[in-house]
Motif scaffolding. Structure first.
Motif, PDB file in Angstrom:
ATOM      1  N   LEU A  29       0.846  -1.190   0.000  1.00 45.79           N
ATOM      2  CA  LEU A  29       0.000   0.000   0.000  1.00 45.79           C
ATOM      3  C   LEU A  29       0.880   1.238   0.000  1.00 45.79           C
ATOM      4  CD1 LEU A  29      -2.623  -0.993   2.731  1.00 45.79           C
ATOM      5  CD2 LEU A  29      -2.866  -1.204   0.254  1.00 45.79           C
ATOM      6  N   ARG A  30       0.435   2.244  -0.725  1.00 47.98           N
ATOM      7  CA  ARG A  30       1.161   3.503  -0.795  1.00 47.98           C
ATOM      8  C   ARG A  30       0.157   4.645  -0.758  1.00 47.98           C
ATOM      9  NH1 ARG A  30       6.288   4.991  -2.810  1.00 47.98           N
ATOM     10  NH2 ARG A  30       6.415   7.130  -3.599  1.00 47.98           N
ATOM     11  N   GLY A  31       0.339   5.565   0.153  1.00 49.26           N
ATOM     12  CA  GLY A  31      -0.588   6.682   0.245  1.00 49.26           C
ATOM     13  C   GLY A  31      -0.141   7.685   1.283  1.00 49.26           C
ATOM     14  N   VAL A  32      -0.792   8.858   1.270  1.00 46.07           N
ATOM     15  CA  VAL A  32      -0.479   9.893   2.252  1.00 46.07           C
ATOM     16  C   VAL A  32      -1.278   9.624   3.513  1.00 46.07           C
ATOM     17  CG1 VAL A  32       0.106  11.607   0.528  1.00 46.07           C
ATOM     18  CG2 VAL A  32      -2.256  11.412   1.290  1.00 46.07           C
ATOM     19  N   LEU A  33      -0.700  10.031   4.644  1.00 44.87           N
ATOM     20  CA  LEU A  33      -1.320   9.759   5.932  1.00 44.87           C
ATOM     21  C   LEU A  33      -1.186  10.987   6.826  1.00 44.87           C
ATOM     22  CD1 LEU A  33      -2.688   7.525   7.613  1.00 44.87           C
ATOM     23  CD2 LEU A  33      -0.424   6.877   8.438  1.00 44.87           C
ATOM     24  N   PRO A  34      -2.281  11.643   7.175  1.00 44.22           N
ATOM     25  CA  PRO A  34      -2.196  12.839   8.021  1.00 44.22           C
ATOM     26  C   PRO A  34      -1.904  12.487   9.470  1.00 44.22           C
ATOM     27  CG  PRO A  34      -4.491  12.288   7.609  1.00 44.22           C
ATOM     28  CD  PRO A  34      -3.665  11.347   6.766  1.00 44.22           C
ATOM     29  N   GLY A  35      -1.358  13.461  10.183  1.00 36.98           N
ATOM     30  CA  GLY A  35      -1.183  13.304  11.624  1.00 36.98           C
ATOM     31  C   GLY A  35       0.022  12.515  12.067  1.00 36.98           C
ATOM     32  N   VAL A  36       0.974  12.261  11.179  1.00 41.79           N
ATOM     33  CA  VAL A  36       2.185  11.548  11.577  1.00 41.79           C
ATOM     34  C   VAL A  36       3.204  12.592  12.036  1.00 41.79           C
ATOM     35  CG1 VAL A  36       3.945   9.871  10.916  1.00 41.79           C
ATOM     36  CG2 VAL A  36       1.681   9.782   9.864  1.00 41.79           C
ATOM     37  N   THR A  37       3.183  12.899  13.307  1.00 40.18           N
ATOM     38  CA  THR A  37       4.020  13.991  13.810  1.00 40.18           C
ATOM     39  C   THR A  37       4.390  13.785  15.261  1.00 40.18           C
ATOM     40  OG1 THR A  37       4.112  16.399  14.115  1.00 40.18           O
ATOM     41  CG2 THR A  37       1.980  15.338  14.424  1.00 40.18           C
ATOM     42  N   SER A  38       5.545  14.338  15.628  1.00 36.81           N
ATOM     43  CA  SER A  38       6.028  14.367  17.007  1.00 36.81           C
ATOM     44  C   SER A  38       6.597  15.768  17.226  1.00 36.81           C
ATOM     45  CB  SER A  38       7.099  13.292  17.228  1.00 36.81           C
ATOM     46  OG  SER A  38       8.344  13.698  16.689  1.00 36.81           O
ATOM     47  N   PRO A  39       7.039  16.100  18.449  1.00 39.65           N
ATOM     48  CA  PRO A  39       7.597  17.443  18.663  1.00 39.65           C
ATOM     49  C   PRO A  39       8.809  17.774  17.799  1.00 39.65           C
ATOM     50  CG  PRO A  39       7.023  16.439  20.759  1.00 39.65           C
ATOM     51  CD  PRO A  39       6.862  15.370  19.715  1.00 39.65           C
ATOM     52  N   VAL A  40       9.535  16.768  17.307  1.00 39.59           N
ATOM     53  CA  VAL A  40      10.764  17.044  16.551  1.00 39.59           C
ATOM     54  C   VAL A  40      10.775  16.462  15.143  1.00 39.59           C
ATOM     55  CG1 VAL A  40      12.188  17.274  18.621  1.00 39.59           C
ATOM     56  CG2 VAL A  40      11.879  15.018  17.576  1.00 39.59           C
ATOM     57  N   ALA A  41       9.711  15.780  14.738  1.00 42.50           N
ATOM     58  CA  ALA A  41       9.700  15.162  13.410  1.00 42.50           C
ATOM     59  C   ALA A  41       8.268  15.045  12.904  1.00 42.50           C
ATOM     60  CB  ALA A  41      10.363  13.785  13.451  1.00 42.50           C
ATOM     61  N   ARG A  42       8.161  14.966  11.576  1.00 42.42           N
ATOM     62  CA  ARG A  42       6.834  14.825  10.979  1.00 42.42           C
ATOM     63  C   ARG A  42       6.973  14.253   9.578  1.00 42.42           C
ATOM     64  NH1 ARG A  42       8.422  19.948   9.667  1.00 42.42           N
ATOM     65  NH2 ARG A  42       7.826  20.704   7.603  1.00 42.42           N
ATOM     66  N   VAL A  43       5.889  13.681   9.087  1.00 38.93           N
ATOM     67  CA  VAL A  43       5.810  13.286   7.687  1.00 38.93           C
ATOM     68  C   VAL A  43       4.926  14.313   6.999  1.00 38.93           C
ATOM     69  CG1 VAL A  43       5.077  11.531   6.043  1.00 38.93           C
ATOM     70  CG2 VAL A  43       6.088  10.839   8.228  1.00 38.93           C
ATOM     71  N   PRO A  44       5.471  15.120   6.075  1.00 38.21           N
ATOM     72  CA  PRO A  44       4.662  16.138   5.401  1.00 38.21           C
ATOM     73  C   PRO A  44       3.438  15.533   4.721  1.00 38.21           C
ATOM     74  CG  PRO A  44       6.994  16.479   4.970  1.00 38.21           C
ATOM     75  CD  PRO A  44       6.883  15.161   5.664  1.00 38.21           C
ATOM     76  N   ALA A  45       2.405  16.347   4.601  1.00 36.95           N
ATOM     77  CA  ALA A  45       1.129  15.871   4.071  1.00 36.95           C
ATOM     78  C   ALA A  45       1.227  15.350   2.643  1.00 36.95           C
ATOM     79  CB  ALA A  45       0.094  16.995   4.145  1.00 36.95           C
ATOM     80  N   ASP A  46       2.224  15.816   1.885  1.00 39.51           N
ATOM     81  CA  ASP A  46       2.350  15.390   0.492  1.00 39.51           C
ATOM     82  C   ASP A  46       3.363  14.267   0.290  1.00 39.51           C
ATOM     83  OD1 ASP A  46       4.481  16.983   1.195  1.00 39.51           O
ATOM     84  OD2 ASP A  46       4.661  17.950  -0.766  1.00 39.51           O
ATOM     85  N   VAL A  47       3.923  13.762   1.384  1.00 44.72           N
ATOM     86  CA  VAL A  47       4.911  12.682   1.287  1.00 44.72           C
ATOM     87  C   VAL A  47       4.224  11.344   1.549  1.00 44.72           C
ATOM     88  CG1 VAL A  47       7.008  11.700   2.270  1.00 44.72           C
ATOM     89  CG2 VAL A  47       6.816  14.169   1.951  1.00 44.72           C
TER      90      VAL A  47
END
Length: 201
Positions: A29-47
């Motif tokens: 599966l490949r897709g964007v996933l919102p809300g993947v974040t911590s105080p020092v890192a995140r996955v951008p919404a378009d990644v």
């Protein structure tokens, strides 16, 4: 870490697996996933996030084993500079057949025989993020006076300057020292050795 309101982005149709205990299926599966974040890192919404796993029908439910990977944006805890970092994390989770039997929300087959992987992927990635990332081991950080990045410029401020927010505490310490000296008549309190040396009455 879970996104309770949004429809799942990463789902697997598992009706056939549910009909045949012991069966398994390889999924990618490949897709964007919102809300993947911590105080020092995140996955951008378009990644996008990539999930490659084996889904197996077992007595207790559906067992998902595989790997989750993506590219995260990580912030240095000293200078706040951002950089890209590849994240790869192994996963193995058991999904209940009924949401009432799931130990945590998001780890159960949906009523329409779809398996939502969002919560598992989000939790795995956030836990895999670095806790205290640095852009480099000797990062000089930001100047507490002007905010300049000391890795890039010499702002001329003393590296040992004290944060102004501590001024009140420093003043209190000086006041206590003065009051203590006044009570002793300007003399220092005798040490234990001096007390022992005094003649006894």
């Amino acid at each position: 870490m879970s996104n309770k309101t949004a429809a799942p982005s990463l789902v697997v149709h598992v009706r056939e697996l549910l009909k045949h205990p012991g069966a398994h299926r390889h999924v990618v599966l490949r897709g964007v996933l919102p809300g993947v974040t911590s105080p020092v890192a995140r996955v951008p919404a378009d990644v996008p996030v990539l999930v490659e796993a084996e889904v197996e029908s077992v007595v207790e439910g559906l067992l998902v084993s595989g790997e989750v990977s993506t590219t995260a944006t990580v912030s240095c805890v000293r200078c706040l500079a951002e950089r890209r970092q590849e994240v790869h994390v192994d996963v193995q989770e058991l999904f209940a057949l009924d949401s009432r039997e799931a130990e945590e929300e998001g780890y159960a087959v949906l009523p329409d025989d779809r398996l939502p992987l969002d919560t598992m992927v989000r939790d795995a990635l956030v836990l895999a993020f670095p806790f205290s990332p640095l852009c480099r081991p000797d990062c000089a950080g930001l100047c507490p006076v002007c905010g300049a990045n000391r890795n890039e410029v010499d702002c001329g401020h003393d590296a040992g300057v004290v944060d102004e927010r501590w001024d009140a505490l420093a003043g209190l310490r000086e006041q206590l020292a003065r009051e203590g000296g006044a009570e002793l008549g300007g003399r220092q309190a005798p040490t234990e050795e001096e007390d022992d040396a005094r003649p006894q009455a």
